[in-house]
Enzyme design. Structure first.
Site, PDB file in Angstrom:
ATOM      1  N   GLY A 126      12.881   5.918   8.912  1.00 17.45           N
ATOM      2  CA  GLY A 126      12.510   5.238   7.177  1.00 17.45           C
ATOM      3  C   GLY A 126      11.564   4.224   6.919  1.00 17.45           C
ATOM      4  O   GLY A 126      11.127   3.757   7.866  1.00 17.45           O
ATOM      5  N   THR A 144      -1.697  -2.988   5.987  1.00 17.17           N
ATOM      6  CA  THR A 144      -1.495  -1.614   6.329  1.00 17.17           C
ATOM      7  C   THR A 144      -2.622  -0.862   5.645  1.00 17.17           C
ATOM      8  O   THR A 144      -2.000  -0.304   4.903  1.00 17.17           O
ATOM      9  CB  THR A 144      -0.433  -0.838   7.031  1.00 17.17           C
ATOM     10  OG1 THR A 144       0.465  -1.348   7.448  1.00 17.17           O
ATOM     11  CG2 THR A 144      -0.904   0.189   8.065  1.00 17.17           C
ATOM     12  N   CYS A 191       7.122   1.631   5.838  1.00 16.92           N
ATOM     13  CA  CYS A 191       6.537   1.672   7.335  1.00 16.92           C
ATOM     14  C   CYS A 191       5.957   3.058   7.786  1.00 16.92           C
ATOM     15  O   CYS A 191       4.815   4.006   7.012  1.00 16.92           O
ATOM     16  CB  CYS A 191       6.179   0.990   8.066  1.00 16.92           C
ATOM     17  SG  CYS A 191       5.575  -1.205   7.422  1.00 16.92           S
ATOM     18  N   ALA A 229      17.967   9.324  19.264  1.00 15.56           N
ATOM     19  CA  ALA A 229      18.518  10.754  18.110  1.00 15.56           C
ATOM     20  C   ALA A 229      19.172  10.027  16.855  1.00 15.56           C
ATOM     21  O   ALA A 229      19.535   9.255  16.815  1.00 15.56           O
ATOM     22  CB  ALA A 229      18.692  11.555  18.347  1.00 15.56           C
ATOM     23  N   THR A 275       0.802  -1.779   0.059  1.00 16.77           N
ATOM     24  CA  THR A 275       0.036  -0.054  -0.228  1.00 16.77           C
ATOM     25  C   THR A 275       1.092   1.189   0.137  1.00 16.77           C
ATOM     26  O   THR A 275       0.870   2.177   1.306  1.00 16.77           O
ATOM     27  CB  THR A 275      -0.671  -0.424   1.249  1.00 16.77           C
ATOM     28  OG1 THR A 275      -0.616  -0.538   2.161  1.00 16.77           O
ATOM     29  CG2 THR A 275      -2.184  -1.303   0.881  1.00 16.77           C
ATOM     30  N   LYS A 287      -3.284   0.654  14.033  1.00 17.63           N
ATOM     31  CA  LYS A 287      -2.161  -0.562  13.126  1.00 17.63           C
ATOM     32  C   LYS A 287      -2.135   1.159  12.585  1.00 17.63           C
ATOM     33  O   LYS A 287      -0.504   1.981  12.763  1.00 17.63           O
ATOM     34  CB  LYS A 287      -2.356  -0.848  11.722  1.00 17.63           C
ATOM     35  CG  LYS A 287      -1.276  -0.643  11.394  1.00 17.63           C
ATOM     36  CD  LYS A 287      -0.150  -1.512  11.736  1.00 17.63           C
ATOM     37  CE  LYS A 287       1.380  -1.306  10.628  1.00 17.63           C
ATOM     38  NZ  LYS A 287       2.487  -2.243  11.570  1.00 17.63           N
ATOM     39  N   LYS A 315       5.010   6.477   5.439  1.00 21.36           N
ATOM     40  CA  LYS A 315       4.223   6.612   3.970  1.00 21.36           C
ATOM     41  C   LYS A 315       2.923   6.328   5.013  1.00 21.36           C
ATOM     42  O   LYS A 315       2.100   7.166   5.345  1.00 21.36           O
ATOM     43  CB  LYS A 315       4.318   4.957   3.396  1.00 21.36           C
ATOM     44  CG  LYS A 315       3.721   3.396   4.278  1.00 21.36           C
ATOM     45  CD  LYS A 315       3.470   3.427   3.292  1.00 21.36           C
ATOM     46  CE  LYS A 315       3.589   1.588   3.021  1.00 21.36           C
ATOM     47  NZ  LYS A 315       2.103   1.355   4.479  1.00 21.36           N
ATOM     48  N   ARG A 347      14.005   0.767   0.885  1.00 20.60           N
ATOM     49  CA  ARG A 347      12.384   1.752   0.565  1.00 20.60           C
ATOM     50  C   ARG A 347      12.818   2.822   1.981  1.00 20.60           C
ATOM     51  O   ARG A 347      12.747   2.987   3.030  1.00 20.60           O
ATOM     52  CB  ARG A 347      11.605   0.901   0.378  1.00 20.60           C
ATOM     53  CG  ARG A 347      11.274   0.097   0.008  1.00 20.60           C
ATOM     54  CD  ARG A 347      10.274  -0.808  -0.399  1.00 20.60           C
ATOM     55  NE  ARG A 347      10.474  -1.891   1.194  1.00 20.60           N
ATOM     56  CZ  ARG A 347       8.830  -2.287   0.858  1.00 20.60           C
ATOM     57  NH1 ARG A 347       7.956  -3.310   0.270  1.00 20.60           N
ATOM     58  NH2 ARG A 347       9.276  -3.487   2.660  1.00 20.60           N
ATOM     59  N   GLU A 352      10.916  -5.795  10.896  1.00 22.63           N
ATOM     60  CA  GLU A 352      11.964  -6.251   9.964  1.00 22.63           C
ATOM     61  C   GLU A 352      13.071  -6.374  10.554  1.00 22.63           C
ATOM     62  O   GLU A 352      13.600  -5.551  11.336  1.00 22.63           O
ATOM     63  CB  GLU A 352      12.104  -4.767   8.710  1.00 22.63           C
ATOM     64  CG  GLU A 352      10.787  -5.317   7.493  1.00 22.63           C
ATOM     65  CD  GLU A 352      10.908  -4.574   6.018  1.00 22.63           C
ATOM     66  OE1 GLU A 352      12.354  -4.240   5.724  1.00 22.63           O
ATOM     67  OE2 GLU A 352      10.590  -3.884   5.447  1.00 22.63           O
TER      68      GLU A 352
HETATM   69  N1  LIG Z   1       7.214  -4.278   5.982  1.00 21.39           N
HETATM   70  C1  LIG Z   1       7.096  -4.000   6.757  1.00 21.39           C
HETATM   71  O1  LIG Z   1       7.723  -4.178   7.876  1.00 21.39           O
HETATM   72  C2  LIG Z   1       5.440  -3.800   7.327  1.00 21.39           C
HETATM   73  C3  LIG Z   1       5.015  -4.234   8.927  1.00 21.39           C
HETATM   74  C4  LIG Z   1       3.458  -4.576   9.118  1.00 21.39           C
HETATM   75  C5  LIG Z   1       3.031  -3.925   7.415  1.00 21.39           C
HETATM   76  N2  LIG Z   1       3.163  -3.646   6.685  1.00 21.39           N
HETATM   77  C6  LIG Z   1       2.379  -3.730   5.926  1.00 21.39           C
HETATM   78  O2  LIG Z   1       1.618  -4.421   4.702  1.00 21.39           O
HETATM   79  C7  LIG Z   1       1.952  -4.549   3.851  1.00 21.39           C
HETATM   80  C8  LIG Z   1       3.486  -5.199   2.632  1.00 21.39           C
HETATM   81  O3  LIG Z   1       4.218  -4.374   2.819  1.00 21.39           O
HETATM   82  P1  LIG Z   1       5.755  -5.558   2.997  1.00 21.39           P
HETATM   83  O4  LIG Z   1       6.849  -4.538   2.752  1.00 21.39           O
HETATM   84  O5  LIG Z   1       5.245  -6.912   2.305  1.00 21.39           O
HETATM   85  O6  LIG Z   1       5.744  -5.154   0.895  1.00 21.39           O
HETATM   86  P2  LIG Z   1       6.276  -5.002  -0.886  1.00 21.39           P
HETATM   87  O7  LIG Z   1       6.045  -4.646  -1.635  1.00 21.39           O
HETATM   88  O8  LIG Z   1       7.725  -5.939   0.247  1.00 21.39           O
HETATM   89  O9  LIG Z   1       5.475  -7.175  -0.637  1.00 21.39           O
HETATM   90  C9  LIG Z   1       4.091  -6.545  -1.714  1.00 21.39           C
HETATM   91  C10 LIG Z   1       3.801  -7.788  -2.270  1.00 21.39           C
HETATM   92  O10 LIG Z   1       2.543  -7.287  -3.205  1.00 21.39           O
HETATM   93  C11 LIG Z   1       3.079  -8.012  -4.048  1.00 21.39           C
HETATM   94  N3  LIG Z   1       1.647  -7.395  -4.928  1.00 21.39           N
HETATM   95  C12 LIG Z   1       1.050  -5.650  -5.773  1.00 21.39           C
HETATM   96  N4  LIG Z   1       0.009  -5.471  -5.735  1.00 21.39           N
HETATM   97  C13 LIG Z   1      -0.528  -6.877  -6.502  1.00 21.39           C
HETATM   98  C14 LIG Z   1      -1.287  -7.758  -6.370  1.00 21.39           C
HETATM   99  N5  LIG Z   1      -3.327  -7.059  -7.284  1.00 21.39           N
HETATM  100  N6  LIG Z   1      -1.767  -9.039  -6.369  1.00 21.39           N
HETATM  101  C15 LIG Z   1      -1.134 -10.070  -6.522  1.00 21.39           C
HETATM  102  N7  LIG Z   1       0.222  -9.445  -5.214  1.00 21.39           N
HETATM  103  C16 LIG Z   1       0.869  -8.099  -5.342  1.00 21.39           C
HETATM  104  C17 LIG Z   1       3.766  -6.885  -4.699  1.00 21.39           C
HETATM  105  O11 LIG Z   1       4.421  -7.708  -5.974  1.00 21.39           O
HETATM  106  C18 LIG Z   1       4.990  -7.443  -3.152  1.00 21.39           C
HETATM  107  O12 LIG Z   1       5.665  -8.804  -3.745  1.00 21.39           O
HETATM  108  C19 LIG Z   1       1.738  -2.946   3.301  1.00 21.39           C
HETATM  109  O13 LIG Z   1       0.943  -2.347   3.727  1.00 21.39           O
HETATM  110  C20 LIG Z   1       2.458  -2.690   4.526  1.00 21.39           C
HETATM  111  O14 LIG Z   1       2.462  -1.091   5.198  1.00 21.39           O
HETATM  112  C21 LIG Z   1       4.632  -3.861   6.112  1.00 21.39           C
END
Ligand SMILES: NC(=O)c1ccc[n+]([C@@H]2O[C@H](COP(=O)([O-])OP(=O)(O)OC[C@H]3O[C@@H](n4cnc5c(N)ncnc54)[C@H](O)[C@@H]3O)[C@@H](O)[C@H]2O)c1
Length: 450
Positions: free
Chosen positions: A276, A121, A279, A271, A86, A223, A282, A346, A156
């Site tokens: 960055g 999210t 999460c 500090a 997202t 969240k 954005k 990112r 992460e």
């Molecule tokens: N990375 C984190 O630490 C974290 C922690 C908690 C929540 N989140 C939330 O979880 C979500 C995913 O984050 P992420 O870090 O895994 O992102 P990411 O970019 O690593 O993974 C997202 C995946 O979704 C796939 N995708 C996009 N559109 C698609 C579709 N229409 N059909 C199938 N696959 C599709 C992309 O190709 C990608 O592989 C976000 O909303 C993020 O805010 C992330």
């Protein structure tokens, strides 16, 4: 339980891997076919400690597989976890087009009833839109879809342990069936009944995760409110650091004492270059937009964002003061990932910092234990060093941009000898000013007496 996971990024892979680890049958898919092929070949497209072993074992045991065909993957599970990205739109709002695409896919591919769970999210009220989209796109099939929100709080770098040992599991539901299914999915985690792949021989003692059942709107809000609060904490600390710098106080001493107050807590009081990653920046922006759309003036959050953006100027100014002229200077940078123990770049402060230095005419040589491959594509003018020592070799300044633990244990005498000028600017307050001075460095950090 049979579970489909849509989105094989950080969250999708950890969710899929861990749900398979605790005994479910999981099929994971993604619109990025290259990613699925990489996973099918046994490689991981990301670096996350412990995740490779979890996924390899789940595949060996036949509990997890990756499918290129999205429709088949969707139809596999009685429960579907949406883990797609997202990302921010240019105006900062959350781009929900991937969620919309998944809604269409699920509605048109499902051949039986499904519980569709948002793990991505999303802004509050997305669940309502998702429900509507499922019924609109699926109106001809007559299939029933239940929707739930199950926000993910993993970090992460420690994602597997966070997923399997969460402090709370939040489920936003509208009916008992969804709640019951979610409880069944998380049963082994709630009861601690799984073979933990992270802690051997036994997991550290601790209370079981809290099980919080809320409305879908509340779960979504939890969240965004949590991440925005963490961002606020970091920006607040950075402002106190600026003040400490002016007043001759030490931010480390200040935050240590602050963090001992249980009402404040010690985390996110570091500090430095600011926050960055995929999460906090954005989610903060999306939360500001949500508030604006809802007629609530959340200017407090806008200020936190502004403070974070200014961190980089503040640090570059420090570098400029130390070096006088940046153009033509050889600068070594340690750290590229947005935080240690990940290769995720990112919205990484280190990347912004390097881009500013390169724009100012610096010759940058960077090193990161895991993130160099990903950084190469966004930093074409930067040289990548095979080790921290090579990054420092001949440099007129060495910057610390990510706090990888291994940087603390470097042979700093060797680094001093190899540098053109023994100048270290520590953007993460990793090292001790006194020790660095004793070792013969000019050393500058954030919010601490130089
Ligand atoms: N990375 C984190 O630490 C974290 C922690 C908690 C929540 N989140 C939330 O979880 C979500 C995913 O984050 P992420 O870090 O895994 O992102 P990411 O970019 O690593 O993974 C997202 C995946 O979704 C796939 N995708 C996009 N559109 C698609 C579709 N229409 N059909 C199938 N696959 C599709 C992309 O190709 C990608 O592989 C976000 O909303 C993020 O805010 C992330």
């Amino acid at each position: 339980m049979k579970i489909s996971v849509i989105g094989a990024g950080y969250v999708g892979l950890v969710t899929g891997g861990c749900l398979a680890e605790i005994g479910h049958q999981v099929v994971c898919t993604d619109s990025d076919i290259v990613k699925i092929r990489t996973l099918e070949s046994g490689s991981l497209p990301i670096y996350e400690p412990g995740l490779d072993a979890v996924i390899a074992k789940a595949r060996r045991d036949g509990h997890l597989s990756f499918h290129e065909n999205l429709a088949d993957a969707v139809d596999f599970g009685e429960v579907i976890f949406i883990c797609v990205g997202t990302p921010p739109l240019p105006n900062g709002d959350a781009d929900l087009s991937a969620i919309d695409n998944v809604a269409r896919l699920v509605a048109t591919s499902a051949r039986g009833p499904k519980l569709v769970i948002e793990k991505s999210t999303v802004p509050a009220q997305t669940g309502q839109e998702l429900k509507r989209a499922l019924s609109v796109y699926g109106r001809k099939s007559g299939i029933t879809f239940l929707v739930a929100s199950n926000p993910e709080f993993l970090r992460e770098g420690t994602a597997v342990a966070d997923f399997l040992h969460p402090d709370r599991i939040v489920v936003g539901v509208e009916d008992e069936i969804a709640e019951r299914q979610l409880k069944e999915i998380y049963g082994p985690v709630l009861e601690g009944k799984f073979n933990c792949p992270i802690h051997a021989p036994a997991c550290p003692a601790g209370p079981p995760p809290a099980w919080l059942v809320t409305t879908i709107n509340s779960a979504e809000l939890i969240k965004h409110a949590s991440n925005s609060f963490l961002a606020l904490k970091i920006s607040y600390t950075n402002m106190v650091a600026d003040l400490a710098e002016r007043l001759g106080a030490d931010i480390g001493e200040v935050t240590r004492a602050m963090g001992m107050d249980p009402r404040i807590g010690p985390s996110f009081l570091n500090a430095g270059l600011g926050f960055g990653g995929f999460c906090l920046p954005k989610d903060l922006q999306a939360f500001v937009h949500l508030a604006e759309r809802s007629g609530v003036d959340f200017s407090l959050l806008k200020e936190a964002e502004k403070i974070n953006r200014r961190r980089m100027d503040h640090f570059v100014e420090k570098i400029r003061r130390a070096l006088w002229v940046i153009r033509g200077k050889k600068i070594g940078v340690l750290g590229l990932a947005f935080k240690p123990n990940t290769d995720d770049i990112r919205f990484a402060p280190a990347i912004d910092l390097i881009q500013l230095l390169v724009a100012d005419g610096a010759c940058v040589r960077a090193y990161d234990p895991e993130a160099m491959e990903k950084a190469r594509t966004v930093l074409p003018k930067v040289e990548f060093a095979p080790s921290a020592y090579d990054a420092a070799q001949g440099a007129e300044a060495l910057l610390i941009a990510t706090e990888w633990e291994q940087f603390r244990r470097l042979d700093w005498e060797r680094i001093r000898e190899s540098m053109a000028r023994p100048l270290v600017l520590d953007g993460r307050n990793m090292l001790s000013p006194l020790e660095m001075k004793t070792r013969g460095f000019e050393y500058f950090s954030i919010g601490r007496p130089d």
